[in-house]
Design a protein around this motif. Sequence first.
Motif, PDB file in Angstrom:
ATOM      1  N   SER A   2       0.832  -1.212   0.000  1.00  0.00           N
ATOM      2  CA  SER A   2       0.000   0.000   0.000  1.00  0.00           C
ATOM      3  C   SER A   2       0.866   1.261   0.000  1.00  0.00           C
ATOM      4  O   SER A   2       1.887   1.332   0.678  1.00  0.00           O
ATOM      5  CB  SER A   2      -0.891  -0.016   1.240  1.00  0.00           C
ATOM      6  OG  SER A   2      -1.493   1.230   1.430  1.00  0.00           O
ATOM      7  N   GLN A   3       0.412   2.246  -0.742  1.00  0.00           N
ATOM      8  CA  GLN A   3       1.114   3.551  -0.781  1.00  0.00           C
ATOM      9  C   GLN A   3       0.852   4.356   0.491  1.00  0.00           C
ATOM     10  O   GLN A   3       1.585   5.294   0.790  1.00  0.00           O
ATOM     11  CB  GLN A   3       0.621   4.374  -1.968  1.00  0.00           C
ATOM     12  CG  GLN A   3       0.856   3.739  -3.330  1.00  0.00           C
ATOM     13  CD  GLN A   3       2.317   3.680  -3.673  1.00  0.00           C
ATOM     14  OE1 GLN A   3       3.049   4.647  -3.486  1.00  0.00           O
ATOM     15  NE2 GLN A   3       2.775   2.531  -4.129  1.00  0.00           N
ATOM     16  N   LYS A   5      -2.439   5.144   3.810  1.00  0.00           N
ATOM     17  CA  LYS A   5      -3.824   4.969   4.261  1.00  0.00           C
ATOM     18  C   LYS A   5      -4.479   6.345   4.430  1.00  0.00           C
ATOM     19  O   LYS A   5      -3.870   7.253   5.016  1.00  0.00           O
ATOM     20  CB  LYS A   5      -3.798   4.240   5.610  1.00  0.00           C
ATOM     21  CG  LYS A   5      -5.113   3.656   6.022  1.00  0.00           C
ATOM     22  CD  LYS A   5      -5.053   3.087   7.423  1.00  0.00           C
ATOM     23  CE  LYS A   5      -4.114   1.905   7.581  1.00  0.00           C
ATOM     24  NZ  LYS A   5      -4.264   1.246   8.901  1.00  0.00           N
ATOM     25  N   GLY A  45      -3.286   2.658  -5.527  1.00  0.00           N
ATOM     26  CA  GLY A  45      -2.609   1.756  -4.592  1.00  0.00           C
ATOM     27  C   GLY A  45      -2.699   2.182  -3.143  1.00  0.00           C
ATOM     28  O   GLY A  45      -1.850   1.810  -2.329  1.00  0.00           O
ATOM     29  N   TRP A  46      -3.730   2.970  -2.820  1.00  0.00           N
ATOM     30  CA  TRP A  46      -3.910   3.430  -1.437  1.00  0.00           C
ATOM     31  C   TRP A  46      -5.023   2.656  -0.749  1.00  0.00           C
ATOM     32  O   TRP A  46      -5.992   2.232  -1.385  1.00  0.00           O
ATOM     33  CB  TRP A  46      -4.278   4.918  -1.427  1.00  0.00           C
ATOM     34  CG  TRP A  46      -3.096   5.829  -1.551  1.00  0.00           C
ATOM     35  CD1 TRP A  46      -2.260   5.942  -2.631  1.00  0.00           C
ATOM     36  CD2 TRP A  46      -2.622   6.747  -0.562  1.00  0.00           C
ATOM     37  NE1 TRP A  46      -1.302   6.883  -2.374  1.00  0.00           N
ATOM     38  CE2 TRP A  46      -1.496   7.389  -1.113  1.00  0.00           C
ATOM     39  CE3 TRP A  46      -3.031   7.093   0.724  1.00  0.00           C
ATOM     40  CZ2 TRP A  46      -0.772   8.361  -0.414  1.00  0.00           C
ATOM     41  CZ3 TRP A  46      -2.321   8.060   1.415  1.00  0.00           C
ATOM     42  CH2 TRP A  46      -1.199   8.680   0.852  1.00  0.00           C
ATOM     43  N   ASP A  47      -4.896   2.523   0.589  1.00  0.00           N
ATOM     44  CA  ASP A  47      -5.994   2.027   1.422  1.00  0.00           C
ATOM     45  C   ASP A  47      -6.866   3.213   1.802  1.00  0.00           C
ATOM     46  O   ASP A  47      -6.337   4.276   2.142  1.00  0.00           O
ATOM     47  CB  ASP A  47      -5.458   1.410   2.725  1.00  0.00           C
ATOM     48  CG  ASP A  47      -4.764   0.095   2.487  1.00  0.00           C
ATOM     49  OD1 ASP A  47      -5.055  -0.539   1.449  1.00  0.00           O
ATOM     50  OD2 ASP A  47      -3.911  -0.265   3.313  1.00  0.00           O
TER      51      ASP A  47
END
Length: 148
Positions: A2-3, A5, A45-47
Amino acid sequence: MSQGKVLVLHGPNLNLLGTRQPEIYGRETLDDVNNALHQRALLAGWDIHCFQSNHEGALIDAIHAARLDGTLAIIINPAAYTHTSVAILDALNAFEGKVYEVHLSNVHRREAFRHHSYVSLRADGVIAGLGTQGYQAALEAVFAAAPP
Ligand code: CA2
């Protein structure tokens, strides 16, 4: 991997989005808004976690949790608490990441009591009057501000 949150917070009455006052708040529902944010975050690609509450304390608890779980940024539409809540300002002041304040309507073109925001004293950026696109703009700002 992940990039990062990001937490999206929606304040009181925003659960009614798309069901009332479309001339002010538009026709999209809160689920529409959150789904679009999820899609964009996934692509980058983020949460992302989206949360709405009609209760000040629940919003504050969510901000406290974000301090401890590695959340890099908070996007918040505090709704009416924008204009009243020193408690939400204090909670955001204890959060070390970026904070972006979003309003669907242009609060400065509305009643005088909507012109003041406690949250703006903490926000890194404020977006008002872009409708639901404002959340997308804030999300792009989160991506742009994140460390490589
Ligand atoms: O423009 C905004 O996003 C606001 O934060 C919305 C708040 C208002 O109190 C702020 O001054 C500006 C109100 C949220 C209520 O949302 C509704 C949505 C649809 C139907 C009824 C209420």
